[in-house]
Design a protein around this motif. Structure first.
Motif: not given
Length: 454
Positions: A449-454, A410-416
């Motif tokens: 919570p629940g974003k970026i990492f599983t 992801t260059g700019e939209h982020g992980v989410g």
């Protein structure tokens, strides 16, 4: 869920700062992505940092999740309240705290949008140049480390932020920097919180660098027979040292879509769009040099915008590409957001085109080719599970190939929600360090919570 915390918030804030209406819950359940909506239990509208501290402290005591919400223009589900709880809407925190034109600095609340900000500062001959397309809030842009069409010249949000006021999960307020343009003192906390997507702390004030408005601007465009040629030409322009302000790639399929959507009349071929800005004589010379390089590489249809109105039309068309895809009944859009070293760009663009053709789905390629970042826009029938799986397969294969080429998913939209599964492949052992940071700053896992990492 025990609703005592809702009563506490209603008593602490003004009556109109808390909402449980169906319309507000629905508005805060989704963004512009295709991720499944989730409604919050309560929507809060803070008007000051003190309000945010009060909300966080009550939420912490009751173990209630908090998800910040800006303009809802995100594309990876960052503002979806995945675990319910509180959706924290910053639209009322949209003030300028301090404007220092003599220092090329401004401190703002997170709810001000980039167009509102520029409207205020343009009359002073200044601009905030980061342009993600949507009229996103500055807070949301910081949280996702946004960039956009001007990144080739000005970089990303992390390059423009020098200080943040943060409210931590326990209600502590802190500043991550000073008003000095640089510092060698302490850890770079500003960089840590920028791009953290509201998972480490809640942003309540932002100090930004400002830039002068250029004396003269020229927009131009050209076409090539293949996307590969476009990528090679972009690479050559960068190697030449021409100080490009914007350099965008749009494939022929996407051009045809936006022409039908907005009646722009652009040549329906694989295209590059340029913007040059600076002193008039220098800009004209840079544009002419770019034209010579393009023609030497078999480019066609070189065209310079006749005036500021036509220049605005070109960038309006570019920003409406995604909406042109969405403007189809019964269809939704998903897409990749990869970024690789410039030299690897032609290879990855070719690979993206192969994946789209093999899938049989409608799709295009477009993006900020000047910094190695491009997007795919894949349309699929929402009632057909096979089409959705095919679209997700394209994104997955493209993300892993970008990582293999020493790039990012992801260059700019982020992980989410959408890019979590790629984090181990991209970051390896660094993921454990990131998780430890999250655990230290938010031990109860209540901030987005629940974003970026599983």
């Amino acid at each position: 869920m025990n609703n005592e915390w809702i009563c506490q918030l209603q008593n602490k804030l003004n009556e109109d700062q808390c909402s449980m209406s169906s319309s507000e819950k629905y508005r805060h359940s989704h963004d512009e992505s295709d991720h499944v909506p989730v409604e919050p239990d309560l929507v809060c509208f803070p008007e000051s940092t003190e309000d945010v501290v009060a909300i966080v402290q009550i939420a912490q005591q009751a173990a209630i999740p908090i998800t910040p919400f800006g303009a809802g223009s995100g594309l990876e589900g960052q503002s979806i309240p995945f675990k319910g709880g509180i959706s924290l809407n910053f639209e009322r925190m949209n003030k300028v705290i301090k404007f220092s034109p003599e220092d090329l600095l401004i401190t703002v609340q997170p709810g001000i949008t980039r167009l509102q900000l520029n409207h205020l500062i343009n009359r002073h001959g200044l601009q905030f140049p980061i342009d993600p397309g949507a009229d996103a809030t500055i807070g949301g842009m910081v949280a996702n480390n946004a960039s956009g069409t001007t990144a080739v010249r000005y970089g990303v949000m992390r390059d423009q932020v020098i200080d943040l006021e943060i409210v931590l999960a326990d209600g502590t307020r802190l500043h991550t920097g000073t008003k000095a343009k640089k510092s060698s003192s302490g850890y770079h906390l500003t960089g840590l919180f920028t791009g953290s997507e509201g998972t480490l702390g809640i942003i309540t004030e932002i100090t930004l660098k400002l830039h002068g408005i250029s004396e003269h601007t020229i927009a131009a465009s050209c076409t090539f027979e293949t996307p590969h040629q476009c990528a090679e030409a972009a690479h050559m322009i960068l190697l030449s040292g021409i100080p490009i302000q914007r350099m965008e790639f749009v494939d022929a399929y996407s051009i045809s879509k936006v022409n039908r959507y907005g009646n722009y009349g652009l040549p329906e071929k694989h295209s590059l769009f340029f913007e040059f800005a600076g002193m008039k004589s220098a800009v004209e010379e840079e544009a002419n040099l770019a034209k010579e390089l393009i023609m030497d590489m078999n480019g066609e249809n070189w065209r310079v915008a006749a005036d500021s109105e036509e220049r605005a039309m070109i960038w309006k068309a570019r920003h409406e590409m995604a909406y042109a895809y969405r403007h189809q009944a019964g269809m939704t859009i998903t897409g990749g957001d990869v970024c690789v070293p410039i030299s690897k760009l032609p290879e990855l663009i070719d690979y993206a085109r192969e994946l789209i053709v093999e899938s049989g789905l409608e799709g295009g390629i477009l993006g900020h080719i000047g910094d190695g970042n491009f997007h795919t826009a894949i349309a699929y029938d929402t009632t057909d599970p096979k089409q959705r799986l095919s679209a997700e397969y394209i994104n997955e294969k493209l993300a892993y190939r970008a990582i293999k080429l020493e790039g990012t998913c992801t260059g700019e939209h982020g992980v989410g929600l959408g890019k979590m599964k790629y984090q181990d492949a991209e970051h390896g052992a660094a993921v454990a360090v990131m998780k430890n940071m999250k655990k230290m700053l938010d031990p109860s896992n209540l901030l987005n919570p629940g974003k970026i990492f599983t």
